[in-house]
Design a protein around this motif. Structure first.
Motif, PDB file in Angstrom:
ATOM      1  N   UNK A   1     -20.472 -11.332 -44.544  1.00  0.00           N
ATOM      2  CA  UNK A   1     -20.203 -10.727 -43.233  1.00  0.00           C
ATOM      3  C   UNK A   1     -18.688 -10.551 -43.063  1.00  0.00           C
ATOM      4  N   UNK A   2     -18.247  -9.345 -42.755  1.00  0.00           N
ATOM      5  CA  UNK A   2     -16.824  -9.057 -42.649  1.00  0.00           C
ATOM      6  C   UNK A   2     -16.297  -9.380 -41.258  1.00  0.00           C
ATOM      7  N   UNK A   3     -15.001  -9.617 -41.187  1.00  0.00           N
ATOM      8  CA  UNK A   3     -14.339  -9.888 -39.911  1.00  0.00           C
ATOM      9  C   UNK A   3     -14.075  -8.565 -39.207  1.00  0.00           C
ATOM     10  N   UNK A   4     -14.416  -8.484 -37.931  1.00  0.00           N
ATOM     11  CA  UNK A   4     -14.202  -7.249 -37.184  1.00  0.00           C
ATOM     12  C   UNK A   4     -12.765  -7.182 -36.669  1.00  0.00           C
ATOM     13  N   UNK A   5     -12.278  -5.957 -36.484  1.00  0.00           N
ATOM     14  CA  UNK A   5     -10.922  -5.771 -35.956  1.00  0.00           C
ATOM     15  C   UNK A   5     -10.801  -6.347 -34.558  1.00  0.00           C
ATOM     16  N   UNK A   6     -11.817  -6.108 -33.728  1.00  0.00           N
ATOM     17  CA  UNK A   6     -11.768  -6.609 -32.352  1.00  0.00           C
ATOM     18  C   UNK A   6     -11.695  -8.133 -32.320  1.00  0.00           C
ATOM     19  N   UNK A   7     -12.517  -8.782 -33.149  1.00  0.00           N
ATOM     20  CA  UNK A   7     -12.497 -10.238 -33.189  1.00  0.00           C
ATOM     21  C   UNK A   7     -11.172 -10.782 -33.683  1.00  0.00           C
ATOM     22  N   UNK A   8     -10.605 -10.144 -34.716  1.00  0.00           N
ATOM     23  CA  UNK A   8      -9.322 -10.590 -35.245  1.00  0.00           C
ATOM     24  C   UNK A   8      -8.210 -10.451 -34.212  1.00  0.00           C
ATOM     25  N   UNK A   9      -8.237  -9.348 -33.456  1.00  0.00           N
ATOM     26  CA  UNK A   9      -7.201  -9.121 -32.437  1.00  0.00           C
ATOM     27  C   UNK A   9      -7.289 -10.170 -31.339  1.00  0.00           C
ATOM     28  N   UNK A  10      -8.498 -10.430 -30.842  1.00  0.00           N
ATOM     29  CA  UNK A  10      -8.632 -11.420 -29.770  1.00  0.00           C
ATOM     30  C   UNK A  10      -8.270 -12.825 -30.250  1.00  0.00           C
ATOM     31  N   UNK A  11      -8.615 -13.150 -31.481  1.00  0.00           N
ATOM     32  CA  UNK A  11      -8.252 -14.464 -32.019  1.00  0.00           C
ATOM     33  C   UNK A  11      -6.728 -14.605 -32.103  1.00  0.00           C
ATOM     34  N   UNK A  12      -6.074 -13.546 -32.560  1.00  0.00           N
ATOM     35  CA  UNK A  12      -4.608 -13.582 -32.643  1.00  0.00           C
ATOM     36  C   UNK A  12      -3.980 -13.693 -31.255  1.00  0.00           C
ATOM     37  N   UNK A  13      -4.547 -12.986 -30.268  1.00  0.00           N
ATOM     38  CA  UNK A  13      -4.036 -13.070 -28.902  1.00  0.00           C
ATOM     39  C   UNK A  13      -4.181 -14.488 -28.348  1.00  0.00           C
ATOM     40  N   UNK A  14      -5.321 -15.116 -28.628  1.00  0.00           N
ATOM     41  CA  UNK A  14      -5.536 -16.483 -28.144  1.00  0.00           C
ATOM     42  C   UNK A  14      -4.568 -17.467 -28.771  1.00  0.00           C
ATOM     43  N   UNK A  15      -4.391 -17.367 -30.081  1.00  0.00           N
ATOM     44  CA  UNK A  15      -3.445 -18.262 -30.764  1.00  0.00           C
ATOM     45  C   UNK A  15      -2.029 -18.000 -30.274  1.00  0.00           C
ATOM     46  N   UNK A  16      -1.696 -16.726 -30.097  1.00  0.00           N
ATOM     47  CA  UNK A  16      -0.359 -16.382 -29.626  1.00  0.00           C
ATOM     48  C   UNK A  16      -0.075 -16.922 -28.240  1.00  0.00           C
ATOM     49  N   UNK A  17      -1.058 -16.809 -27.335  1.00  0.00           N
ATOM     50  CA  UNK A  17      -0.869 -17.324 -25.977  1.00  0.00           C
ATOM     51  C   UNK A  17      -0.686 -18.840 -25.989  1.00  0.00           C
ATOM     52  N   UNK A  18      -1.439 -19.525 -26.837  1.00  0.00           N
ATOM     53  CA  UNK A  18      -1.302 -20.980 -26.938  1.00  0.00           C
ATOM     54  C   UNK A  18       0.075 -21.355 -27.473  1.00  0.00           C
ATOM     55  N   UNK A  19       0.518 -20.633 -28.502  1.00  0.00           N
ATOM     56  CA  UNK A  19       1.836 -20.926 -29.064  1.00  0.00           C
ATOM     57  C   UNK A  19       2.952 -20.616 -28.070  1.00  0.00           C
ATOM     58  N   UNK A  20       2.778 -19.568 -27.273  1.00  0.00           N
ATOM     59  CA  UNK A  20       3.790 -19.238 -26.269  1.00  0.00           C
ATOM     60  C   UNK A  20       3.959 -20.369 -25.262  1.00  0.00           C
ATOM     61  N   UNK A  21       2.882 -21.136 -25.048  1.00  0.00           N
ATOM     62  CA  UNK A  21       2.952 -22.256 -24.103  1.00  0.00           C
ATOM     63  C   UNK A  21       3.595 -23.493 -24.702  1.00  0.00           C
TER      64      UNK A  21
END
Length: 431
Positions: A1-21
């Motif tokens: 099963x391949x990783x979807x672009x939408x899922x990858x983008x949201x995962x990166x946004x979540x990690x980025x928001x956590x790191x920004x904090x």
């Protein structure tokens, strides 16, 4: 099963928001800034096989224009709210020197370097010089003043000078950007009447309109928020931080609608709001709110810059273009800043630091996206983006690494000077 672009983008946004904090606290004592981390993250993630969307500021100029615009105006509100020193010609002497001398000298010398090294038309060289001239209010967070306080004179000269400069020169660089656009539209001709229109409209009228709108809205909101007869309108008593966002959008929107410079309006609104009730704790609430939004937007945009670099965005960069960026950071801005601050306020080492930290960043990306949308530079777009992004990379790395040790050194020297003055009494002021 391949990783979807939408899922990858949201995962990166979540990690980025956590790191920004969490990153500001984790890196507070290290010679590595938060912007460096997000820039590196963008590069590394786009070198992986994850299905992430392409980042191209030429093809997606509209998105770049509006995201950078939003980030800058939010940052300007935060900078204005944080400044504790009351407005004054003498107390803001370093600011006027940096704006009136350092910025024009930086623009002129950088334009000359671009014209001589890159063999560009004068309009293209002037445009790149203008977009790289302002000290960025977003990436200068490591050397900006802190949160608002009740004290009016608790800011060191370096942090104050850079914060106030960044608050005003983003708007004051606009006339030079518009001059480059007008020159390109006139076919590199200095005749034809465009200069008269530029001086009257783009310099005098639009600067005046931006400042006037900002002060009027700031004073009006200050009266409503702090002193309104209707309790429901005295939002300072409610602690609603997002009112700062309302003030940002209102002042920017009204100024732009009236053909004034919105960047100047936002900073003027913030300063007027701060002056309404200088020691009120509500300023800390509003400042904390906009600072969080600014940090998120900064993380997103620097991640995008890293992605652009990893995707081959610097392919159009030549050694001559790289030389322009290096000269700007290591020679032109420091020399222009030192000349402007000669015998100015602060100790010699403070003046040297203020001259060095002419940070380039999100504001430069906004100005370039805006100007290229006006047309006239089609054949130079890719190379311009490469030169400007390379200059931003230099700033993120060099200034990001230097900020913590330099400010720590200046703080130690200031503390030693204060202890010495307490024992012996203050000596003569610095020359």
């Amino acid at each position: 099963m391949s990783i979807t672009t939408e899922g990858a983008v949201y995962a990166c946004l979540g990690i980025g928001a956590f790191l920004a904090a969490v990153l500001p606290r984790l890196l507070s004592r290290l010679p590595v800034s938060v912007p460096i981390v997000f820039l590196a993250a963008g590069v590394l993630l786009y070198l992986t096989p994850l299905p992430l969307p392409a980042v191209d500021p030429v093809a997606d100029r509209g998105w770049v224009h509006h995201l950078t615009e939003l980030c800058v105006i939010v940052s300007l509100m935060g900078a204005g709210l944080a400044i504790n020193r009351p407005f004054g010609w003498r107390s803001w002497a370093a600011t006027w020197r940096l704006l009136g001398l350092a910025m024009p000298l930086t623009i002129g010398a950088t334009a000359l370097a671009g014209w001589a090294l890159l063999d560009w038309p004068v309009s293209a060289a002037l445009l790149v010089a203008a977009v790289l001239a302002p000290t960025d209010p977003v990436l200068a967070s490591e050397v900006r003043v802190g949160e608002p306080s009740a004290e009016k004179e608790d800011e060191d000269e370096v942090r104050f000078a850079l914060t106030s400069e960044a608050g005003l020169n983003d708007g004051l660089a606009f006339p030079f950007v518009l001059a480059a656009v007008a020159l390109a539209a006139a076919g590199e001709s200095w005749t034809g009447g465009w200069m008269t229109h530029w001086v009257w409209s783009d310099v005098l009228v639009r600067i005046s309109a931006g400042v006037a709108v900002g002060l009027a809205i700031g004073l009006l909101l200050g009266r409503v928020l702090f002193r309104s007869r209707a309790r429901s309108l005295r939002l300072a008593e409610q602690g609603e931080g997002f009112v700062a966002l309302a003030a940002t959008f209102l002042s920017y929107g009204v100024a732009e609608a009236l053909h004034g410079y919105g960047f100047l309006a936002v900073f003027a609104t913030a300063c007027a709001l701060r002056g309404s009730e200088h020691s009120h704790g509500y300023h800390q609430v509003m400042h904390a709110f906009v600072e969080q939004i600014e940090r998120l937007l900064m993380a997103l945009l620097l991640f995008g810059v890293g992605a652009f670099v990893a995707s081959g965005g610097l392919a159009a960069l030549t050694w001559r273009g790289a030389a322009v960026g290096v000269l700007l950071h290591l020679l032109i801005r420091p020399a222009a800043g030192r000349l402007a601050l000669l015998r100015g306020p602060g100790r010699p080492n403070e003046r040297a630091a203020a001259a060095f930290f002419g940070i380039r960043g999100i504001g430069s990306l906004f100005y370039l996206a805006y100007a290229l949308g006006e047309g006239g530079f089609g054949s130079y777009e890719r190379e311009m983006w490469a030169v400007v992004v390379f200059a931003v990379l230099i700033s993120v790395v060099v200034h990001g690494v230097a900020a913590a040790p330099v400010t720590s050194y200046l703080d130690r020297r200031s503390a030693e000077s204060s202890r010495r003055d307490a024992r012996t009494g203050p000596g003569p002021g610095p020359g």
